[in-house]
Design a protein around this motif. Structure first.
Motif, PDB file in Angstrom:
ATOM      1  N   GLN A  34     -10.740   3.477   6.561  1.00 37.51           N
ATOM      2  CA  GLN A  34     -10.983   2.936   5.224  1.00 37.51           C
ATOM      3  C   GLN A  34     -12.122   3.717   4.601  1.00 37.51           C
ATOM      4  O   GLN A  34     -13.205   3.798   5.178  1.00 37.51           O
ATOM      5  N   THR A  50     -12.872   2.031  10.890  1.00 45.11           N
ATOM      6  CA  THR A  50     -11.811   2.747  11.587  1.00 45.11           C
ATOM      7  C   THR A  50     -10.999   1.758  12.404  1.00 45.11           C
ATOM      8  O   THR A  50     -11.558   0.855  13.015  1.00 45.11           O
ATOM      9  N   GLU A  55       0.827  -1.209   0.000  1.00 41.56           N
ATOM     10  CA  GLU A  55       0.000   0.000   0.000  1.00 41.56           C
ATOM     11  C   GLU A  55       0.857   1.253   0.000  1.00 41.56           C
ATOM     12  O   GLU A  55       0.604   2.203  -0.735  1.00 41.56           O
ATOM     13  N   LYS A 105      -6.426   4.416  11.332  1.00 45.31           N
ATOM     14  CA  LYS A 105      -6.532   4.153   9.902  1.00 45.31           C
ATOM     15  C   LYS A 105      -8.000   4.141   9.534  1.00 45.31           C
ATOM     16  O   LYS A 105      -8.778   3.409  10.134  1.00 45.31           O
ATOM     17  N   LYS A 149      -4.271   7.476   6.844  1.00 45.18           N
ATOM     18  CA  LYS A 149      -3.496   7.074   8.007  1.00 45.18           C
ATOM     19  C   LYS A 149      -3.123   8.323   8.777  1.00 45.18           C
ATOM     20  O   LYS A 149      -2.542   9.251   8.205  1.00 45.18           O
ATOM     21  N   LYS A 205      -7.290   4.660   1.807  1.00 42.06           N
ATOM     22  CA  LYS A 205      -7.188   4.713   3.270  1.00 42.06           C
ATOM     23  C   LYS A 205      -6.574   6.024   3.709  1.00 42.06           C
ATOM     24  O   LYS A 205      -5.789   6.620   2.978  1.00 42.06           O
TER      25      LYS A 205
END
Lengths: 631, 73
Positions: free
Chosen positions: B7, B70, A216, B5, B43, B41
């Protein structure tokens, strides 16, 4: 409210498409009023989501393509160009829809990987079996995996045995047999069998979770081309607004100004480089090669010199029994069985290799040596099942005053010249067998190096800490250009520095910690993953998850294909912008056709990148026979 | 310091990255924001004494990106 509109975007696109069709039909039937109202409604329906997005970005002080389109559409409505406004809004939304669909495909490799992530686990707590979600598994839990299920965490097998498919971690879907004390990895699948394991690494710490995270992050890391394009787009979009305003002020032609606004959208240019990288990195990840980012792809494709470490990289790094020759009419397995039982006394790695070989041949080894001693550095003496045994090197045989017959000695010397270590076995004071042990060259080393040369590698060098004799043998077998034996880690670094000074771009592949400085020095550092050791995975630019040199070769041709693909996209995108601008100036392109070409070019660029997700090195017509060469 | 994180639904426009990164990094207590565009995503690293993951999630949602899940660690 914003959210509702965005969720309905696909439906709104469909509506506006239908209205456009109605308008088209009414044009032929000369229902002028119906045509106009259908067009205006279509513009508004499709225009609202675009305008909302533009407004939201503007609140964040970001200029987006949506803003360019919104200004153009409002201006078109203002001058009464309803056909154009309706077609432009529809095409923009429809284009975005198709883009999302195709982008999804270029990202499919990584999505397939994440979908391999296990969801549930069966743990044994207080003697009871509980089904819990993967997040709830704790270190030290006893986890049960039945055939057909995924291994939820990393750990080692306590009881049971199974055939596993480790494709999620290694990219190789060849079944692997695992038994007690073997390590197993999260995300791999039990094809057949039953195991109970202890959880050693859970959650984000598992190898599988780390692979996903690395991929990723790699897909985000930008190549130089990409960084340049990002900066370019930052200036470009507001500049387009200013220039079209100037066009209007100078020519007083609002129509021309808005056409300019639409065709100058930087769509294909912005997306061209990243999609190629994402597709390329995704392809690698699925085949067991982690490429850490777009800049690595770029540099790797330019590599012309490869440097390999020997042990564990070109060779398997694990000594194996390559041959057992018996004399005086003894059976191979009979001698091996007795010797192996005797060698259970020894901690020496050569002795362990013999034990492993006997286990591999599934010889019964229930008895233990009755009386025995280890003669350090030379071998063992033991009595196994009533048979007196002496196993060890030539020095041991001589020390015990055993006579080695000439034919046995000749055979042993021949084996040593091939790079083996020869071990003598004597029964009842008579030498009856020679066991040859060697660290074997990887089966795929020869075809992989051959492929690498075909794809443009000019020079292959081996640096090893091993002795000259063994090194020379490996180098000749593999047809290397150069080799240097008895190298210390610092020598390896110096050698790579020298190659770089001579203008070579160097990739260095190695396994252990002793290669780490050289790996860091090289332009591209390649680590053998061996199912994923943390250090190598984090420091290297490229990780071969299944330790296969063929994966290395695939990665090299993939990097070349990715760079080719990216260049095609860039040339195409820049070309289209020029064609469009020229078309506008010549007056041959209208708002709607400009939008159509613009959207088509974005799609073409994504479709081109999508080819990379299926990229595979040319299938060879004939696999070369897998001959095991002793090193 | 905690890491969250989020999504999101599939991100399609690269300009979304700047929108999200810009807005979140201006919030108090947010140390680091990274949008993983291709993984869709976000971060973030934040100081849990000044800001909560829930507030970050709400901000992302207000920007027009529904948060699917989350993970805070």
């Amino acid at each position: 409210m914003f959210q509702w509109v965005h969720q309905q975007t696909n439906r709104l696109t469909l509506f506006s498409g239908i209205l456009l069709a109605i308008a088209f039909v009414s044009y032929f039937l000369h229902y002028h009023a119906l045509q106009q109202s259908a067009l205006i409604t279509a513009t508004i329906i499709a225009g609202v989501p675009i305008a909302l997005k533009a407004y939201q970005s503007l609140c964040m002080k970001a200029f987006s393509i949506d803003l360019l389109v919104t200004i153009a559409v409002i201006a078109a409505l203002f001058i009464g160009e309803y056909v154009e406004s309706a077609v432009v809004t529809f095409l923009f939304l429809f284009g975005a829809y198709l883009e999302a669909r195709t982008l999804k495909k270029t990202r499919s490799s990584i999505r397939e990987l994440t979908e391999m992530a296990p969801q549930e686990a069966i743990v044994k707590r207080n003697g009871k079996e509980l089904t819990v979600s993967v997040e709830e598994v704790e270190e030290g839990d006893r986890v049960i995996i039945r055939s057909g299920s995924k291994i939820p965490v990393d750990g080692s097998i306590l009881t049971g045995a199974a055939t596993l498919n480790e494709a999620a971690v290694t990219g190789e879907s060849v079944p692997v047999k695992k038994k007690q004390n073997d390590n197993v990895f999260s995300g791999t699948m039990v094809d057949n069998g039953y195991i109970e394991m202890t959880a050693e690494k859970v959650g984000e710490d598992t190898t599988f979770a780390k692979i996903i995270e690395l991929v990723e992050e790699a897909q985000e890391s930008k190549s130089k081309t990409q960084q340049f394009l990002d900066k370019f787009a930052n200036v470009y979009t507001p500049a387009v607004v200013v220039i079209s305003a100037l066009v209007f002020l100078i020519t007083r032609d609002l129509h021309l100004a808005i056409i300019f606004l639409v065709v100058a959208c930087p769509g294909a240019l912005v997306i061209g480089a990243p999609v190629s990288n994402v597709a390329g990195i995704g392809n690698g990840a699925k085949k067991g090669v982690l490429v850490k980012g777009g800049d690595v792809m770029d540099r790797f494709s330019k590599v012309d010199t490869l440097v390999f470490d020997k042990t564990g990289t070109l060779t398997k790094g694990k000594p194996e029994v390559t041959d057992i020759k018996t004399f005086q009419g003894y059976g191979v397995n009979d001698v091996l069985r007795l010797v192996a039982i005797g060698e259970t006394l020894s901690e020496h790695h050569l002795g362990q290799t013999i034990v492993t070989e006997a286990k591999k041949r599934e010889l019964p080894m229930d008895s233990s040596p009755e009386d025995g001693e280890v003669i350090k550095g030379n071998g063992i003496r033991a009595i196994v099942e009533g048979t007196p045994l002496l196993v060890g090197n030539k020095a041991l045989m001589k020390a015990e005053h055993l006579n080695i017959p000439n034919n046995v000695l000749e055979y042993a010397i021949m084996q040593e010249k091939k790079g083996n270590t020869a071990i003598y076995a004597a029964i009842h004071g008579e030498v009856v067998a020679v066991i040859s042990i060697a660290d074997q060259i990887r089966e795929d080393a020869i075809p992989a190096l051959h492929e690498l040369r075909q794809h443009g590698i000019q020079k292959i060098v081996m640096l090893t800490g091993d002795n000259r004799h063994t090194a020379e043998l490996v180098a000749t077998t593999l047809g290397l250009d150069e080799f240097h034996a008895e190298q210390l880690p610092a020598d390896k670094v110096a050698f790579i520095n020298k190659l770089q000074k001579d203008g070579h771009i160097v990739a260095m592949a190695g396994d252990g910690i002793n290669d780490a400085p050289a790996i860091a020095t090289a332009d591209i550092g390649v680590a053998m993953g061996e199912g994923g050791t943390d250090v190598s995975m984090e420091t290297a630019d490229l990780v071969l998850m299944a330790d296969k040199l063929m994966q290395f070769s695939h990665a090299y041709s993939l990097s070349k294909a990715t760079m080719r693909n990216m260049k095609q996209n860039m040339y195409f995108a820049v070309g289209i912008v020029f064609v469009l601008l020229l078309g506008v100036l010549m007056g041959g392109i209208h708002l709607a056709s400009g939008m159509l070409i613009h959207e088509a070019s974005v799609l073409l660029v994504i479709l081109n990148a999508m080819r990379l997700t299926r990229y595979h090195r040319q299938p060879k017509t004939q696999e070369p026979p897998a001959v095991l060469q002793p090193a | 310091m905690k890491t969250a994180k989020f999504q999101l639904e599939t991100l399609t426009c690269p300009s979304c990255i700047k929108k999200i990164e810009g807005t979140l990094s201006k919030m108090d207590g947010v140390e680091n924001v990274k949008v993983l565009f291709h993984a869709s995503k976000v971060k973030t690293q934040f100081d849990e004494s000044t800001v909560q993951a829930e507030e970050l999630k709400e901000t992302i949602r207000k920007l027009g990106y529904p948060v699917l899940s989350t993970k805070v660690s």
